[in-house]
Motif scaffolding. Structure first.
Motif, short mmCIF file in Angstrom:
data_model
loop_
_atom_site.label_atom_id
_atom_site.label_comp_id
_atom_site.label_asym_id
_atom_site.label_seq_id
_atom_site.Cartn_x
_atom_site.Cartn_y
_atom_site.Cartn_z
N GLY A 185 0.81 -1.20 0.00
CA GLY A 185 0.00 0.00 0.00
C GLY A 185 0.85 1.25 0.00
O GLY A 185 2.08 1.20 -0.05
N THR A 186 0.19 2.39 0.06
CA THR A 186 0.88 3.68 0.09
C THR A 186 0.49 4.44 1.34
O THR A 186 -0.60 4.27 1.89
CB THR A 186 0.53 4.54 -1.14
OG1 THR A 186 -0.85 4.94 -1.05
CG2 THR A 186 0.77 3.78 -2.44
N GLU A 191 -3.12 7.48 5.07
CA GLU A 191 -3.42 8.79 5.67
C GLU A 191 -4.88 9.16 5.46
O GLU A 191 -5.55 9.68 6.37
CB GLU A 191 -2.51 9.84 5.04
CG GLU A 191 -2.64 11.22 5.65
CD GLU A 191 -1.70 12.23 5.03
OE1 GLU A 191 -1.53 13.31 5.63
OE2 GLU A 191 -1.14 11.95 3.95
N ALA A 192 -5.40 8.85 4.28
CA ALA A 192 -6.82 9.14 4.01
C ALA A 192 -7.73 8.28 4.87
O ALA A 192 -8.73 8.77 5.41
CB ALA A 192 -7.11 8.89 2.53
N LYS A 193 -7.39 7.00 5.07
CA LYS A 193 -8.21 6.10 5.88
C LYS A 193 -8.23 6.52 7.34
O LYS A 193 -9.22 6.33 8.05
CB LYS A 193 -7.68 4.67 5.78
CG LYS A 193 -7.95 3.98 4.46
CD LYS A 193 -7.40 2.56 4.48
CE LYS A 193 -7.64 1.86 3.15
NZ LYS A 193 -7.06 0.50 3.13
N LEU A 194 -7.12 7.10 7.80
CA LEU A 194 -6.98 7.43 9.22
C LEU A 194 -7.13 8.92 9.49
O LEU A 194 -6.72 9.42 10.54
CB LEU A 194 -5.61 6.94 9.72
CG LEU A 194 -5.39 5.42 9.64
CD1 LEU A 194 -3.94 5.06 9.93
CD2 LEU A 194 -6.32 4.69 10.61
N ALA A 195 -7.73 9.63 8.56
CA ALA A 195 -7.80 11.09 8.63
C ALA A 195 -8.46 11.60 9.92
O ALA A 195 -8.06 12.62 10.46
CB ALA A 195 -8.53 11.63 7.41
N HIS A 198 -6.70 10.76 14.53
CA HIS A 198 -5.56 11.34 15.25
C HIS A 198 -4.22 10.75 14.81
O HIS A 198 -3.31 10.57 15.63
CB HIS A 198 -5.74 11.21 16.77
CG HIS A 198 -7.03 11.76 17.25
ND1 HIS A 198 -7.37 13.11 17.14
CD2 HIS A 198 -8.12 11.17 17.81
CE1 HIS A 198 -8.58 13.30 17.62
NE2 HIS A 198 -9.06 12.14 18.03
N PHE A 199 -4.11 10.48 13.53
CA PHE A 199 -2.82 10.15 12.93
C PHE A 199 -2.38 11.35 12.12
O PHE A 199 -3.20 12.00 11.46
CB PHE A 199 -2.94 8.92 12.02
CG PHE A 199 -2.96 7.61 12.76
CD1 PHE A 199 -1.85 6.79 12.79
CD2 PHE A 199 -4.11 7.20 13.43
CE1 PHE A 199 -1.88 5.58 13.47
CE2 PHE A 199 -4.15 6.00 14.11
CZ PHE A 199 -3.02 5.18 14.14
N PHE A 200 -1.06 11.66 12.15
CA PHE A 200 -0.57 12.84 11.46
C PHE A 200 0.70 12.50 10.70
O PHE A 200 1.59 11.81 11.21
CB PHE A 200 -0.31 13.98 12.45
CG PHE A 200 -0.15 15.32 11.78
CD1 PHE A 200 -1.25 16.14 11.57
CD2 PHE A 200 1.09 15.75 11.34
CE1 PHE A 200 -1.11 17.37 10.93
CE2 PHE A 200 1.24 16.97 10.71
CZ PHE A 200 0.13 17.79 10.50
N ARG A 201 0.79 13.02 9.48
CA ARG A 201 1.97 12.78 8.62
C ARG A 201 3.10 13.70 9.09
O ARG A 201 3.07 14.91 8.87
CB ARG A 201 1.57 13.08 7.18
CG ARG A 201 2.62 12.73 6.13
CD ARG A 201 2.51 11.28 5.71
NE ARG A 201 3.30 11.04 4.51
CZ ARG A 201 2.79 11.00 3.28
NH1 ARG A 201 1.49 11.17 3.10
NH2 ARG A 201 3.57 10.76 2.26
#
Length: 251
Positions: A185-186, A191-195, A198-201
């Motif tokens: 995956g990418t 990031e989109a799934k966990l938007a 409270h996940f942050f890039r």
């Protein structure tokens, strides 16, 4: 534990219940540990147990990795009620059970959302019943999860167990409290799934679970396992804002 979510190893994602025991009296502490061992042998449940001899010990570097806390109330340096108040600032989900010789504290427990009180001397039957109730609550609360595609089909992973996700070429390495797991995956898709979770890039390689960030030093964020992850300069301001929002109650 290093694992690949291909073939059979996905089963290892099923983890032990994590329990913190906070008790300053050695005999009382040993009784609780004996009861936990007995519960494991009689039910097949598996626990990972950490022991602290004062409320101050668990609070000083508290990270939200526990499922259940068994807290004595009357302790010398920091009592269990004060410790629970501090813990609730950092952890909304942990199940708290007070163990005390002083029943007058029971009403105070509402403010820290304690599940129950057990009175000393601690009887096995009452302890086992409350522990079962706690484990049932932990299982119900673990619905905050995501589905992962594996070689055997789909599996469910608890988000609270994820420290961060790392992108290595076309592979995502999921770093959890119990080890590492690799999927295809990418990071952009994850990031989109966990938007809204409270996940942050933090940079081009890492998607960080803010729940497990304990501090920021220079260009690094410090995780609950003491690992340091780079925060890129262009993302640092937004990262700090997201962390402040999470710590301030955005969770």
């Amino acid at each position: 534990m290093d694992g690949s979510l291909n073939g059979e190893t996905w089963r290892f994602i099923v983890r032990n219940i994590r329990i913190g025991v906070v008790e300053d009296d050695p005999a009382s502490c040993q009784l609780v540990l004996d009861y936990l061992n007995r519960y494991q042998s009689e039910t097949g449940e598996q626990f990972t147990v950490s022991v602290f001899d004062d409320g101050a010990r668990i609070v000083e570097k508290y990270t939200p990795v526990y499922d259940i806390l068994l807290l004595d109330i009357e302790m010398k340096e920091m009592d269990g009620m004060a410790a629970a108040r501090r813990i609730r600032e950092r952890d909304d989900n942990v199940v708290i059970i007070f163990i005390t010789a002083a029943p007058q504290y029971a009403i105070s427990g509402y403010e820290v959302r304690a599940l129950s009180y057990l009175l000393k001397p601690l009887p096995w039957f009452a302890f086992s019943q409350e522990l079962k109730k706690s484990i049932d609550m932990v299982r119900r609360n673990s619905d905050d999860s995501m589905l992962i595609e594996t070689g055997k089909g789909q599996m469910r992973m608890n988000l609270t167990d994820i420290l961060y996700l790392e992108s290595i070429r076309h592979t995502i390495v999921i770093h959890t409290l119990d080890g590492k797991y690799s999927i295809n995956g990418t990071l952009k898709d994850m990031e989109a799934k966990l938007a809204d979770r409270h996940f942050f890039r933090s940079n081009s390689c890492y998607l960080v679970n803010l729940k497990h960030v304990t501090g920021v030093a220079d260009q690094d964020c410090i995780m609950s396992d003491d690992e340091r992850l780079r925060v890129s300069r262009p993302r640092k301001k937004a990262f700090l804002a997201a962390l402040a929002d999470y710590m301030g109650g955005g969770r």
